[in-house]
Scaffold this active site. Structure first.
Site: not given
Ligand code: IPM
Ligand code: MG
Length: 358
Positions: A145, A191, A223, A247, A251
Site C-alpha cells: 500500500y 506468504k 491462505d 487489511d 474484514d
Molecule cells: C482499512 C481500510 C483502508 C485500508 C482503506 C480505506 C485505505 O480498508 O482501514 O482497513 O485499506 O487500510
Molecule cells: Mg480495510
C-alpha cells in the site's frame, strides 16, 4: 481544588456514516467526562470526500495540523461515490493513508471479541464463534500500500512491495508485548513460500521471538489463515501480519462478530498519540438513514481512552456499557435477528450513555 484533566481530541468524521457514528462516540465521550470528571475538547477537521468538495484535497494541511496539535484523533470513515473514479488522481481514501504515514502510525490493533449476546448474529455456527477473543496486529505504513505504483499505458500496471527489517521488528515487538498481556500466543501470518518480503518477515519475527520466551510463536501462511480464522477462530490470540494481509483478514474477522459495525481499531506510533476508527467504511448505501451501528465507533473511543489517554477505568466503563446494552437486547439492524425490534444510530448512542452514567 485540583484542575480537571483536559484532553484535545481531533474529530475527523469524514464521509457517509462516519459522520453519524462519530456523533454518537462524541456523545459517549461527553458522558465519560461528566461521570469521571475530565474534559474532552473536541475539534472537527475535514477529511475524505467532505474535504475534497470543500478544498480539493482529501487531506488538507489544516486537518493534519489539527491532529498534530491533539492528544488523539477520532476518525469516522472516508469514501464518497462522487469521487469514485478509479482513474482519478485524488481519492478520499488517500486521507487515511496520508494520516497514517505523516503521523507515523505503523501499528494497527483490531480486537475481535464475540459478545455472548451476539453469537447468533454471525453466519458462522455459534459453537465455532462462541468465546472468540483475538486481536489483529497489522503493520500499517509499509508493504504494497506504500509502494511505487506505476501505470504503463493501458496494458500493464505495477505495484511494489517493500519491507525493511526495522519495520518488521517494531511491529513484531508490539505483537509479542500484547500477547504477554493476553494468552501468550502469536500467530504470524505471511506468504513465505512465495514472497521475499514474507521470508524477511518470518526471519525477523523469529529473531524477535527469542526475546519473548514466554510467548508461543506459530507461523501460518495467509491462505491457510483465511481458512482457519473461520474454522477454528478461538485458537487465535494475537494475529500478527503485514499491511495488506491484515487489511483483508480483519474484514474477514468481522464475519465472526456478525457485523463490521462492531469492530473498533487503534492506529498507533511510537508514543501515546493514536488515531481511532471503526474498521467499517463510509457505507454510502445506508448513509443518512440513521441505521448505522455506532458501537464500533464508540468502542474505538474506548480504545482512545485506554491507549492515548491512559484512562483504563473509563475505557472499561464504556466497554461495560456497550455489553450491558447488548445484553438488554438492543440492536441496530445489522446485528438484529429476524423479527427483532431495532433501534436507530442515535438511540443506540443514547442507550450506551444511559448505561454509562447510571
Ligand atoms: C482499512 C481500510 C483502508 C485500508 C482503506 C480505506 C485505505 O480498508 O482501514 O482497513 O485499506 O487500510
Ligand atoms: Mg480495510
Amino acid at each position: 481544588m485540583t484542575k480537571q484533566a483536559e484532553y484535545r481530541i481531533a474529530v475527523l468524521s469524514g464521509d457517509g456514516i462516519g459522520v453519524e457514528v462519530i456523533a454518537e462516540a462524541e456523545k459517549v465521550l461527553r458522558a465519560v467526562g461528566e461521570r469521571f470528571g475530565c474534559r474532552f475538547v473536541t475539534e472537527p477537521g475535514l477529511v475524505g470526500g467532505a474535504a475534497m468538495s470543500a478544498t480539493g484535497e482529501p487531506l488538507p494541511a489544516a486537518a493534519l495540523a489539527l491532529c498534530r496539535a491533539s492528544d488523539a484523533v477520532l476518525f469516522g470513515a472516508v469514501g464518497d461515490p462522487r469521487y469514485d473514479d478509479p482513474q482519478a488522481e485524488k481519492r478520499p481514501e488517500q486521507a487515511l493513508l496520508g494520516l497514517r504515514k505523516e503521523l507515523g502510525l505503523f501499528a494497527n490493533l483490531r480486537p475481535v471479541q464475540v459478545h455472548p449476546a451476539l453469537v447468533d448474529a454471525s453466519p458462522v455456527r455459534p459453537e465455532v464463534v462462541r468465546g472468540v477473543d483475538l486481536v489483529v496486529v497489522r503493520e500499517l505504513t509499509g508493504g504494497i500500500y506504500f509502494g511505487e505504483p506505476r501505470v504503463e499505458g493501458s496494458e500493464r500496471a505495477v505495484d511494489t512491495m517493500t519491507y525493511t527489517r526495522a519495520e518488521v521488528e517494531r511491529i513484531a515487538h508490539l505483537g509479542f508485548q500484547i500477547a504477554r498481556g493476553r494468552r501468550g500466543k502469536v500467530t504470524s501470518v505471511d506468504k513465505a513460500n512465495i514472497l521475499a518480503c514474507s521470508r524477511l518477515w518470518r526471519r525477523t519475527v523469529e529473531a524477535v521471538a527469542r526475546e519473548y520466551p514466554d510467548v508461543t510463536l506459530e507461523h501460518m501462511l495467509v491462505d491457510a489463515a483465511a481458512m482457519h480464522l473461520i474454522r477454528r477462530p478461538r485458537d487465535f490470540d494475537v494475529l500478527l501480519t503485514e499491511n495488506q494481509f491484515g487489511d483483508i483478514l480483519s474484514d474477514e474477522t468481522s464475519v465472526l462478530v456478525g457485523s463490521m459495525g462492531m469492530l473498533p481499531s487503534a492506529s498507533l506510533g511510537e508514543g501515546r498519540f493514536g488515531l481511532y476508527e471503526p474498521i467499517h467504511g463510509s457505507a454510502p448505501d445506508i448513509a443518512g438513514q440513521g441505521i448505522a451501528n455506532p458501537l464500533a465507533a464508540i468502542l474505538s473511543a474506548a480504545m482512545l481512552l485506554r491507549h492515548s489517554l491512559g484512562r483504563e477505568a473509563e475505557a472499561q466503563a464504556v466497554e461495560d456499557a456497550v455489553t450491558a446494552v447488548l445484553d438488554a437486547g438492543h440492536r441496530t439492524p445489522d446485528i438484529a435477528g429476524p423479527g427483532q425490534l431495532t433501534v436507530t444510530t442515535s438511540q443506540m448512542g443514547d442507550l450506551v450513555v444511559q448505561a454509562l452514567i447510571q
